[in-house]
Structure formats: structure tokens, C-alpha cells
Design a protein around this motif. Structure first.
Motif, mmCIF file in Angstrom:
data_model
loop_
_atom_site.group_PDB
_atom_site.id
_atom_site.type_symbol
_atom_site.label_atom_id
_atom_site.label_comp_id
_atom_site.label_asym_id
_atom_site.label_seq_id
_atom_site.Cartn_x
_atom_site.Cartn_y
_atom_site.Cartn_z
ATOM 1 N N MET A 145 12.470 3.348 6.071
ATOM 2 C CA MET A 145 12.764 2.019 6.643
ATOM 3 C C MET A 145 11.468 1.237 6.834
ATOM 4 O O MET A 145 11.411 0.032 6.588
ATOM 5 C CB MET A 145 13.501 2.175 7.982
ATOM 6 N N GLN A 146 10.421 1.932 7.259
ATOM 7 C CA GLN A 146 9.128 1.250 7.433
ATOM 8 C C GLN A 146 8.631 0.697 6.099
ATOM 9 O O GLN A 146 8.128 -0.421 6.019
ATOM 10 C CB GLN A 146 8.084 2.221 7.986
ATOM 11 N N GLN A 147 8.807 1.499 5.046
ATOM 12 C CA GLN A 147 8.356 1.020 3.740
ATOM 13 C C GLN A 147 9.192 -0.189 3.314
ATOM 14 O O GLN A 147 8.688 -1.104 2.680
ATOM 15 C CB GLN A 147 8.432 2.174 2.719
ATOM 16 N N ARG A 148 10.477 -0.199 3.711
ATOM 17 C CA ARG A 148 11.319 -1.355 3.377
ATOM 18 C C ARG A 148 10.886 -2.604 4.145
ATOM 19 O O ARG A 148 10.955 -3.708 3.624
ATOM 20 C CB ARG A 148 12.788 -1.034 3.627
ATOM 21 N N VAL A 149 10.426 -2.400 5.395
ATOM 22 C CA VAL A 149 9.893 -3.549 6.153
ATOM 23 C C VAL A 149 8.655 -4.089 5.418
ATOM 24 O O VAL A 149 8.472 -5.302 5.268
ATOM 25 C CB VAL A 149 9.519 -3.170 7.603
ATOM 26 N N ALA A 150 7.811 -3.156 4.926
ATOM 27 C CA ALA A 150 6.600 -3.582 4.202
ATOM 28 C C ALA A 150 6.987 -4.363 2.940
ATOM 29 O O ALA A 150 6.335 -5.348 2.589
ATOM 30 C CB ALA A 150 5.749 -2.373 3.855
ATOM 31 N N ILE A 151 8.059 -3.930 2.278
ATOM 32 C CA ILE A 151 8.510 -4.652 1.077
ATOM 33 C C ILE A 151 9.027 -6.034 1.471
ATOM 34 O O ILE A 151 8.710 -7.041 0.836
ATOM 35 C CB ILE A 151 9.589 -3.843 0.320
ATOM 36 N N ALA A 152 9.812 -6.074 2.561
ATOM 37 C CA ALA A 152 10.331 -7.372 3.031
ATOM 38 C C ALA A 152 9.175 -8.310 3.341
ATOM 39 O O ALA A 152 9.208 -9.499 3.006
ATOM 40 C CB ALA A 152 11.208 -7.170 4.269
ATOM 41 N N ARG A 153 8.133 -7.781 3.983
ATOM 42 C CA ARG A 153 6.974 -8.623 4.316
ATOM 43 C C ARG A 153 6.299 -9.133 3.041
ATOM 44 O O ARG A 153 5.877 -10.278 2.958
ATOM 45 C CB ARG A 153 5.982 -7.848 5.171
ATOM 46 N N ALA A 154 6.223 -8.237 2.030
ATOM 47 C CA ALA A 154 5.594 -8.652 0.772
ATOM 48 C C ALA A 154 6.402 -9.749 0.085
ATOM 49 O O ALA A 154 5.879 -10.494 -0.731
ATOM 50 C CB ALA A 154 5.440 -7.444 -0.156
ATOM 51 N N GLN A 183 7.700 2.338 15.075
ATOM 52 C CA GLN A 183 7.846 3.764 15.426
ATOM 53 C C GLN A 183 9.294 4.177 15.652
ATOM 54 O O GLN A 183 9.591 5.371 15.689
ATOM 55 C CB GLN A 183 6.953 4.152 16.619
ATOM 56 N N LEU A 184 10.195 3.207 15.758
ATOM 57 C CA LEU A 184 11.611 3.541 15.911
ATOM 58 C C LEU A 184 12.331 3.563 14.566
ATOM 59 O O LEU A 184 13.542 3.750 14.505
ATOM 60 C CB LEU A 184 12.291 2.524 16.842
ATOM 61 N N LEU A 185 11.592 3.354 13.481
ATOM 62 C CA LEU A 185 12.199 3.346 12.148
ATOM 63 C C LEU A 185 11.724 4.564 11.361
ATOM 64 O O LEU A 185 10.610 5.051 11.573
ATOM 65 C CB LEU A 185 11.793 2.070 11.393
ATOM 66 N N SER A 186 12.555 5.033 10.422
ATOM 67 C CA SER A 186 12.154 6.166 9.583
ATOM 68 C C SER A 186 11.099 5.700 8.580
ATOM 69 O O SER A 186 10.882 4.489 8.416
ATOM 70 C CB SER A 186 13.358 6.701 8.824
ATOM 71 N N GLY A 187 10.442 6.657 7.890
ATOM 72 C CA GLY A 187 9.408 6.313 6.907
ATOM 73 C C GLY A 187 9.930 5.367 5.828
ATOM 74 O O GLY A 187 9.273 4.396 5.469
ATOM 75 N N PHE A 203 0.832 -1.208 0.000
ATOM 76 C CA PHE A 203 0.000 0.000 0.000
ATOM 77 C C PHE A 203 0.864 1.253 0.000
ATOM 78 O O PHE A 203 2.057 1.201 0.281
ATOM 79 C CB PHE A 203 -0.909 0.002 1.224
ATOM 80 N N GLN A 204 0.178 2.365 -0.242
ATOM 81 C CA GLN A 204 0.867 3.650 -0.328
ATOM 82 C C GLN A 204 1.592 3.982 0.982
ATOM 83 O O GLN A 204 2.746 4.372 0.979
ATOM 84 C CB GLN A 204 -0.159 4.730 -0.657
ATOM 85 N N ALA A 205 0.905 3.850 2.102
ATOM 86 C CA ALA A 205 1.556 4.051 3.392
ATOM 87 C C ALA A 205 1.892 2.665 3.935
ATOM 88 O O ALA A 205 1.095 1.745 3.797
ATOM 89 C CB ALA A 205 0.604 4.761 4.336
ATOM 90 N N PRO A 206 3.085 2.501 4.523
ATOM 91 C CA PRO A 206 3.427 1.177 5.029
ATOM 92 C C PRO A 206 2.443 0.752 6.120
ATOM 93 O O PRO A 206 2.296 1.444 7.119
ATOM 94 C CB PRO A 206 4.836 1.349 5.588
ATOM 95 N N VAL A 207 1.736 -0.324 5.897
ATOM 96 C CA VAL A 207 0.771 -0.799 6.884
ATOM 97 C C VAL A 207 1.472 -1.827 7.765
ATOM 98 O O VAL A 207 1.549 -3.001 7.438
ATOM 99 C CB VAL A 207 -0.456 -1.425 6.176
ATOM 100 N N LEU A 208 2.025 -1.320 8.879
ATOM 101 C CA LEU A 208 2.741 -2.216 9.790
ATOM 102 C C LEU A 208 2.006 -2.243 11.123
ATOM 103 O O LEU A 208 1.329 -1.283 11.480
ATOM 104 C CB LEU A 208 4.174 -1.717 10.016
ATOM 105 N N PHE A 209 2.164 -3.326 11.841
ATOM 106 C CA PHE A 209 1.550 -3.418 13.170
ATOM 107 C C PHE A 209 2.539 -2.883 14.181
ATOM 108 O O PHE A 209 3.631 -3.420 14.340
ATOM 109 C CB PHE A 209 1.139 -4.865 13.451
ATOM 110 N N GLU A 210 2.129 -1.802 14.865
ATOM 111 C CA GLU A 210 3.109 -1.065 15.655
ATOM 112 C C GLU A 210 3.544 -1.801 16.913
ATOM 113 O O GLU A 210 4.577 -1.497 17.476
ATOM 114 C CB GLU A 210 2.587 0.336 15.986
ATOM 115 N N TRP A 211 2.751 -2.782 17.345
ATOM 116 C CA TRP A 211 3.144 -3.522 18.549
ATOM 117 C C TRP A 211 4.026 -4.732 18.207
ATOM 118 O O TRP A 211 4.441 -5.467 19.076
ATOM 119 C CB TRP A 211 1.907 -3.959 19.336
ATOM 120 N N LEU A 212 4.288 -4.923 16.911
ATOM 121 C CA LEU A 212 5.153 -6.036 16.500
ATOM 122 C C LEU A 212 6.501 -5.502 16.030
ATOM 123 O O LEU A 212 6.572 -4.424 15.433
ATOM 124 C CB LEU A 212 4.513 -6.813 15.350
ATOM 125 N N SER A 213 7.559 -6.273 16.282
ATOM 126 C CA SER A 213 8.888 -5.887 15.799
ATOM 127 C C SER A 213 8.933 -6.010 14.282
ATOM 128 O O SER A 213 8.033 -6.611 13.670
ATOM 129 C CB SER A 213 9.949 -6.804 16.409
#
Ligand code: ATP
Ligand code: MG
Length: 268
Positions: free
Chosen positions: A152-161, A146-150, A88-98
Motif C-alpha cells: 500500500m505504501q508503494q501504491r501511495v508513492a505511485i499515486a504521488r508520482a 506506518q498504518l499501511l502495508s508495504g 524509488f526502490q523503497a517507498p519514500v514517504l513522509f511518516e508524519w503526513l497522511s
């Protein structure tokens, strides 16, 4: 060989908000084949139906008319089986998960023994590590979003994908919120992952420059209207691969960007 993605005369009309009469026509007579390993970007004015198109490809909407197939099956099935992944356009991450738990989520949801996850997690860890390494986030496994930059968060979303090793990646303006330098970096990273994993990508952006840099073809959409196909023009990029940032200075690059911009202007 059957294309990875096939859209035949696809039209999407939403129901009217009040439930009476016809609602907005979002996509009109859209026909496109995307072959395995191709990188196709879709650009077009705001509200022309780009997100709707991607959601049709992810099985989140049903077409009003026409056929959509992804990896030789229905879009919904392609996503369920893990063959197709949406970012998605904004990284949809669960903030309580690492970061690592976010990346493992698709596996956790599919694990028949999900209730035993705290014990099962260990066996999946190496694949999460590998996915995070792919997007250059080694060492950040334990970080919450919340400890990652925007970026980096998008990169986590890509890794998850990438966790389920998909064949097709659908990306809706994934780098829209980033500054130009970070966007360039992530563009190069994405191209590397695309090549390494032989992915087929459908990418949406508002930036013609980004579209030309990444793609084999740039599809220019116009606002949907009755009897007028949504696709107004297709730019064949034809620049050599692997792409480098220096290529953005070349006359060929400028020529393609100009072609895209002109098509976009007449699509308004
Ligand atoms: N769930 C929905 N129900 C009703 N109408 C919708 C729905 N989703 C989108 N639309 C309509 O479909 C049209 C296309 O919207 P869409 O979000 O696909 O545009 P877009 O090209 O992605 O725009 P942007 O560039 O601003 O993201 C718009 O007229 C919008 O109002
Ligand atoms: Mg959109």
C-alpha cells in the motif's frame, strides 16, 4: 517525431572515493530511444549501472559523456516541470503526513502560496483523491504510512508520482520487496494506469518474468567496461495487450523469458 527519452552514447564514470584517479565506470556508451507510450524494462546483474541510468534520466547525475533528453528537454527540467517522475526502490514517504498529504506534496512544493497551505489544500483535494483511487486506495486518505502495508505504501508513492500528471515514469525496482501475489496485482494495476494515462515507462527489476510480463522491450545490461556498450541485448516482447496473468503460461512468454535469461547469463 522526437522520442520521449533519448540517450546517445551515454557514459557515466563516478569520481574515485578518495578523490584521486578514476572512479568506477557505471554506465558505458548507452544508446537508446524510448518512444511515447512505450514500456521499457531494464534488467542486469547487481552493480551493472541500472540505478545510475535511472538517475541520469531523472537529472540526479550528469553524464560524463553523451547526451540525455527527456520530453524534449534536459532531465532536470523534465522533473522540475512535472513531466517526468521517479519512484524509488523503497517507498519514500513522509511518516508524519497522511497518505493524502504525501500525494499532495509535489503540488504543495510548487504552490506559490505554500505558506497558506492549510487553506489552499482544499482546492487540490480532488486530485489527491483521484490519484489514490487510481491505485485502489480510496478510503485511506487519512492514514499515515506506518498504518499501511508495504504494497500500500508503494501504491501511495505511485499515486504521488502521478499527482503532476507526468508523461514519463521512472521506476527503480518498485515491487522488489513484495510477495509474488501482491507483485502480480500491482503489475496489473501499473499496466492499467500506464494505458489509461498513456505513460512512457522505464522500469527496473531483477525479475525476468516481471520484465517480460510488463514490457514492450526488455533491455539487458552488462557490467560497464571501457569500450564495451552497457546494453548487451534487447528482447522484443511482442505479446498482445492488454496482458493477463494467463499469458504467463503461454509458450511465447516462456520463450521470451528464456531469451532474457540467456542474455543475462552471458552478460555476467
Ligand atoms: N554515487 C556514487 N558514487 C560512486 N560510485 C557509485 C555511485 N553510485 C553508484 N556507484 C557505482 O556505480 C556502479 C553501478 O551502481 P548502480 O547502483 O547503478 O547499480 P545497479 O545496477 O542499480 O545495482 P543493483 O541491482 O544492486 O541495484 C557500482 O559499481 C557502484 O559502486
Ligand atoms: Mg539499483
Amino acid at each position: 517525431m522526437e522520442p520521449r527519452i533519448r540517450l546517445v552514447d551515454v557514459t557515466k564514470r563516478f569520481p574515485a572515493p578518495d578523490g584521486a584517479g578514476l572512479g568506477p565506470l557505471a554506465v558505458s556508451q548507452f544508446t537508446l530511444d524510448v518512444v511515447a507510450g512505450e514500456f521499457v524494462t531494464v534488467i542486469g546483474p547487481s552493480g551493472c549501472g541500472k540505478t545510475t541510468l535511472l538517475h541520469l534520466l531523472a537529472g540526479l547525475h550528469e553524464p560524463t559523456a553523451g547526451q540525455v533528453s527527456v520530453c524534449g528537454t534536459s532531465p532536470g527540467e523534465a522533473v522540475r516541470s512535472g513531466a517526468c517522475s521517479l519512484i524509488f526502490q523503497a517507498p519514500v514517504l513522509f511518516e508524519w503526513l497522511s497518505a493524502e498529504e504525501n500525494v499532495l506534496l509535489p503540488l504543495r512544493l510548487r504552490d506559490p502560496l505554500w505558506w497558506a497551505w492549510p487553506w489552499r489544500r482544499e482546492r487540490y483535494r480532488p486530485s489527491a483523491r483521484a490519484a489514490l483511487r487510481t491505485v485502489d486506495l480510496e478510503g485511506y486518505e487519512a492514514f499515515r504510512p506506518q498504518l499501511l502495508s508495504g504494497g500500500m505504501q508503494q501504491r501511495v508513492a505511485i499515486a504521488r508520482a502521478l499527482t503532476l500528471d507526468p508523461q514519463v515514469l521512472l521506476m527503480d525496482e518498485p515491487f522488489g520487496a513484495l510477495d509474488e501475489i501482491n507483485r502480480d496485482r500491482l503489475n496489473l494495476e501499473l499496466l492499467r494506469v500506464w494505458q489509461e494515462r498513456a505513460l512512457t515507462v522505464v522500469f527496473i527489476t531483477h525479475s525476468i518474468d516481471e520484465a517480460v510480463f510488463l514490457s514492450d522491450r526488455v533491455v539487458v545490461m552488462g557490467r560497464a567496461a571501457e569500450g564495451v556498450p552497457s546494453i548487451r541485448h534487447v528482447v522484443q516482447v511482442g505479446l498482445p495487450r492488454p496482458r493477463t496473468l494467463e499469458m504467463k503460461e503461454s509458450p511465447e512468454f516462456f520463450e521470451r523469458v528464456r531469451e532474457g535469461r540467456e542474455a543475462l547469463r552471458s552478460a555476467l
